[in-house]
Motif scaffolding. Sequence first.
Motif, PDB file in Angstrom:
ATOM      1  N   THR A 145      -2.593   1.649  -1.861  1.00  0.00           N
ATOM      2  CA  THR A 145      -1.088   2.198  -2.399  1.00  0.00           C
ATOM      3  C   THR A 145      -1.075   1.269  -3.594  1.00  0.00           C
ATOM      4  OG1 THR A 145      -0.011   0.548  -1.030  1.00  0.00           O
ATOM      5  CG2 THR A 145      -0.060   2.934  -0.299  1.00  0.00           C
ATOM      6  N   ALA A 146      -2.124   0.542  -4.133  1.00  0.00           N
ATOM      7  CA  ALA A 146      -1.767  -0.262  -5.558  1.00  0.00           C
ATOM      8  C   ALA A 146      -1.583   0.387  -6.508  1.00  0.00           C
ATOM      9  CB  ALA A 146      -3.314  -0.949  -5.500  1.00  0.00           C
ATOM     10  N   SER A 147      -2.043   1.622  -6.801  1.00  0.00           N
ATOM     11  CA  SER A 147      -1.673   2.698  -8.050  1.00  0.00           C
ATOM     12  C   SER A 147      -0.683   3.695  -7.743  1.00  0.00           C
ATOM     13  CB  SER A 147      -3.280   2.803  -8.608  1.00  0.00           C
ATOM     14  OG  SER A 147      -3.796   3.873  -7.744  1.00  0.00           O
ATOM     15  N   GLU A 148      -0.921   4.318  -6.478  1.00  0.00           N
ATOM     16  CA  GLU A 148       0.238   5.413  -6.099  1.00  0.00           C
ATOM     17  C   GLU A 148       0.364   5.301  -4.596  1.00  0.00           C
ATOM     18  OE1 GLU A 148      -1.458   9.285  -6.816  1.00  0.00           O
ATOM     19  OE2 GLU A 148      -3.490   8.680  -6.260  1.00  0.00           O
ATOM     20  N   ILE A 149       1.453   5.989  -4.183  1.00  0.00           N
ATOM     21  CA  ILE A 149       1.715   6.060  -2.850  1.00  0.00           C
ATOM     22  C   ILE A 149       1.510   7.551  -2.352  1.00  0.00           C
ATOM     23  CG2 ILE A 149       3.422   5.791  -1.198  1.00  0.00           C
ATOM     24  CD1 ILE A 149       4.918   3.828  -2.759  1.00  0.00           C
ATOM     25  N   PRO A 150       0.490   7.770  -1.658  1.00  0.00           N
ATOM     26  CA  PRO A 150       0.156   9.171  -1.462  1.00  0.00           C
ATOM     27  C   PRO A 150       1.377   9.701  -0.321  1.00  0.00           C
ATOM     28  CG  PRO A 150      -1.686   7.520  -0.645  1.00  0.00           C
ATOM     29  CD  PRO A 150      -0.721   7.030  -1.152  1.00  0.00           C
ATOM     30  N   ALA A 151       1.394  10.907  -0.187  1.00  0.00           N
ATOM     31  CA  ALA A 151       2.464  11.579   0.740  1.00  0.00           C
ATOM     32  C   ALA A 151       2.339  11.002   2.112  1.00  0.00           C
ATOM     33  CB  ALA A 151       2.371  13.247   0.470  1.00  0.00           C
ATOM     34  N   GLU A 152       1.069  10.884   2.649  1.00  0.00           N
ATOM     35  CA  GLU A 152       1.201  10.791   4.048  1.00  0.00           C
ATOM     36  C   GLU A 152       1.901   9.424   4.516  1.00  0.00           C
ATOM     37  OE1 GLU A 152      -2.080  10.590   7.799  1.00  0.00           O
ATOM     38  OE2 GLU A 152      -2.741  10.384   5.453  1.00  0.00           O
ATOM     39  N   PRO A 153       1.453   8.196   3.971  1.00  0.00           N
ATOM     40  CA  PRO A 153       2.520   7.061   4.084  1.00  0.00           C
ATOM     41  C   PRO A 153       3.869   7.372   4.026  1.00  0.00           C
ATOM     42  CG  PRO A 153       0.490   6.478   2.887  1.00  0.00           C
ATOM     43  CD  PRO A 153       0.701   7.933   2.871  1.00  0.00           C
ATOM     44  N   ILE A 154       4.431   8.021   3.077  1.00  0.00           N
ATOM     45  CA  ILE A 154       5.558   8.169   2.859  1.00  0.00           C
ATOM     46  C   ILE A 154       6.177   8.873   3.747  1.00  0.00           C
ATOM     47  CG2 ILE A 154       7.309   9.507   1.325  1.00  0.00           C
ATOM     48  CD1 ILE A 154       5.747   8.938  -1.169  1.00  0.00           C
ATOM     49  N   LEU A 155       5.641  10.059   4.281  1.00  0.00           N
ATOM     50  CA  LEU A 155       6.235  10.875   5.512  1.00  0.00           C
ATOM     51  C   LEU A 155       5.961  10.153   7.018  1.00  0.00           C
ATOM     52  CD1 LEU A 155       4.439  14.211   4.409  1.00  0.00           C
ATOM     53  CD2 LEU A 155       6.964  13.397   4.551  1.00  0.00           C
ATOM     54  N   ARG A 156       4.998   9.377   7.168  1.00  0.00           N
ATOM     55  CA  ARG A 156       4.748   8.536   8.363  1.00  0.00           C
ATOM     56  C   ARG A 156       5.445   7.383   8.421  1.00  0.00           C
ATOM     57  NH1 ARG A 156      -0.100   8.400  11.159  1.00  0.00           N
ATOM     58  NH2 ARG A 156       0.655   6.534  11.959  1.00  0.00           N
ATOM     59  N   VAL A 186      12.124   1.277   3.521  1.00  0.00           N
ATOM     60  CA  VAL A 186      10.599   1.640   3.643  1.00  0.00           C
ATOM     61  C   VAL A 186      10.110   1.995   2.151  1.00  0.00           C
ATOM     62  CG1 VAL A 186       8.945   3.405   4.524  1.00  0.00           C
ATOM     63  CG2 VAL A 186      10.595   2.145   6.161  1.00  0.00           C
ATOM     64  N   LEU A 187      10.803   2.810   1.767  1.00  0.00           N
ATOM     65  CA  LEU A 187      10.418   3.182   0.202  1.00  0.00           C
ATOM     66  C   LEU A 187      10.377   2.026  -0.865  1.00  0.00           C
ATOM     67  CD1 LEU A 187      12.115   6.700  -0.011  1.00  0.00           C
ATOM     68  CD2 LEU A 187       9.717   5.989   0.402  1.00  0.00           C
ATOM     69  N   SER A 188      11.227   1.230  -0.703  1.00  0.00           N
ATOM     70  CA  SER A 188      11.261   0.021  -1.332  1.00  0.00           C
ATOM     71  C   SER A 188       9.856  -0.867  -1.316  1.00  0.00           C
ATOM     72  CB  SER A 188      12.531  -0.762  -1.346  1.00  0.00           C
ATOM     73  OG  SER A 188      13.613   0.101  -2.043  1.00  0.00           O
ATOM     74  N   PHE A 189       9.598  -0.900   0.053  1.00  0.00           N
ATOM     75  CA  PHE A 189       8.723  -1.763   0.510  1.00  0.00           C
ATOM     76  C   PHE A 189       7.250  -1.208   0.312  1.00  0.00           C
ATOM     77  CE2 PHE A 189       5.448  -3.799   2.982  1.00  0.00           C
ATOM     78  CZ  PHE A 189       5.680  -5.089   3.198  1.00  0.00           C
ATOM     79  N   LEU A 190       7.116   0.117   0.353  1.00  0.00           N
ATOM     80  CA  LEU A 190       5.946   0.931   0.105  1.00  0.00           C
ATOM     81  C   LEU A 190       5.747   0.786  -1.668  1.00  0.00           C
ATOM     82  CD1 LEU A 190       6.024   4.055   2.200  1.00  0.00           C
ATOM     83  CD2 LEU A 190       4.716   2.017   2.609  1.00  0.00           C
ATOM     84  N   ALA A 191       6.590   0.681  -2.072  1.00  0.00           N
ATOM     85  CA  ALA A 191       6.456   0.518  -3.680  1.00  0.00           C
ATOM     86  C   ALA A 191       5.763  -0.813  -4.228  1.00  0.00           C
ATOM     87  CB  ALA A 191       7.891   0.796  -4.462  1.00  0.00           C
ATOM     88  N   ARG A 192       6.085  -1.741  -3.275  1.00  0.00           N
ATOM     89  CA  ARG A 192       5.344  -2.824  -3.677  1.00  0.00           C
ATOM     90  C   ARG A 192       4.225  -3.263  -2.679  1.00  0.00           C
ATOM     91  NH1 ARG A 192      10.718  -7.121  -3.374  1.00  0.00           N
ATOM     92  NH2 ARG A 192      12.453  -5.289  -4.060  1.00  0.00           N
ATOM     93  N   ALA A 193       3.672  -2.686  -2.055  1.00  0.00           N
ATOM     94  CA  ALA A 193       2.621  -2.785  -1.068  1.00  0.00           C
ATOM     95  C   ALA A 193       1.266  -2.291  -1.717  1.00  0.00           C
ATOM     96  CB  ALA A 193       2.651  -2.007   0.151  1.00  0.00           C
ATOM     97  N   ARG A 194       0.281  -2.912  -1.539  1.00  0.00           N
ATOM     98  CA  ARG A 194      -0.968  -2.765  -2.308  1.00  0.00           C
ATOM     99  C   ARG A 194      -2.045  -1.721  -1.118  1.00  0.00           C
ATOM    100  NH1 ARG A 194      -1.799  -4.821  -6.885  1.00  0.00           N
ATOM    101  NH2 ARG A 194      -3.997  -4.490  -6.863  1.00  0.00           N
ATOM    102  N   ALA A 195      -1.719  -2.090  -0.015  1.00  0.00           N
ATOM    103  CA  ALA A 195      -2.513  -1.230   1.044  1.00  0.00           C
ATOM    104  C   ALA A 195      -1.636  -1.300   2.298  1.00  0.00           C
ATOM    105  CB  ALA A 195      -3.916  -1.961   1.323  1.00  0.00           C
ATOM    106  N   VAL A 196      -1.914  -0.036   2.985  1.00  0.00           N
ATOM    107  CA  VAL A 196      -1.063   0.213   4.255  1.00  0.00           C
ATOM    108  C   VAL A 196      -2.193   0.906   5.383  1.00  0.00           C
ATOM    109  CG1 VAL A 196       1.282   0.500   3.037  1.00  0.00           C
ATOM    110  CG2 VAL A 196      -0.363   2.498   3.642  1.00  0.00           C
ATOM    111  N   VAL A 197      -1.702   0.479   6.643  1.00  0.00           N
ATOM    112  CA  VAL A 197      -2.473   1.130   7.558  1.00  0.00           C
ATOM    113  C   VAL A 197      -1.542   2.059   8.440  1.00  0.00           C
ATOM    114  CG1 VAL A 197      -3.414   0.479   9.802  1.00  0.00           C
ATOM    115  CG2 VAL A 197      -4.028  -0.993   7.962  1.00  0.00           C
TER     116      VAL A 197
END
Length: 214
Positions: A145-156, A186-197
């Motif tokens: 998620t370093a450059s963009e956040i795909p839809a799947e993490p946002i939904l999951r 969650v959205l604020s965190f994902l905006a800063r994350a570089r990779a998620v599982v």
Amino acid sequence: MLISLIVPVYNLEACLPETVASVVEARRVLGEDASEIEVIFVDDGSTDGSEAMLDAAAVEWGFQVIHKPNGGEGSARNAGIERASGRYLMYLDGDDILLPNALAEAFARIREFPEADAFSFRFAAYPDGGRRPEPVGGASRMISTASEIPAEPILRFGVFPSLFRREAAPDLRFSALPLGADREYVLSFLARARAVVLSDALVGGYRQRVGSMA
């Protein structure tokens, strides 16, 4: 300390025994790794028997308990964050449960994907007083998620049951919104994350009960 589990509580004396028992069991499954878990219950100004129940659990099981004036769920979680010393934060509402595999899955995924900033697992709803879900294993995969956040993490991703690496967003806190603070966090965190599982392991039980805010 690897993981700090933060549990806000407000007038939940009917639910707390099952919630506490689920945390005890999930920690027991870890064996020697249990010393890398700290459990922080935050009593948000309860007026029922929750305060006494938490104090008893602290003595019996070594949990930390914070008592504070009522300020809402976000305020309670923030108090837990300030006390926490773990590298990762995990949240559990006081009326929900961890399944026995929850912490073991968390440890395994951290070791498998040490570069990830957040980990999302699955939960299942169950009726208040009904049979709780059974734990299930599942495959995991890491998404950049370093450059963009795909839809799947946002939904999951939800606050529960997920893990958040503190150093990825050290200043992030919950807002005072009565509803929607979880999604905002969650959205604020994902905006800063570089990779998620994303893991398909079922590790949590969401209690459906009358009187729940959700």
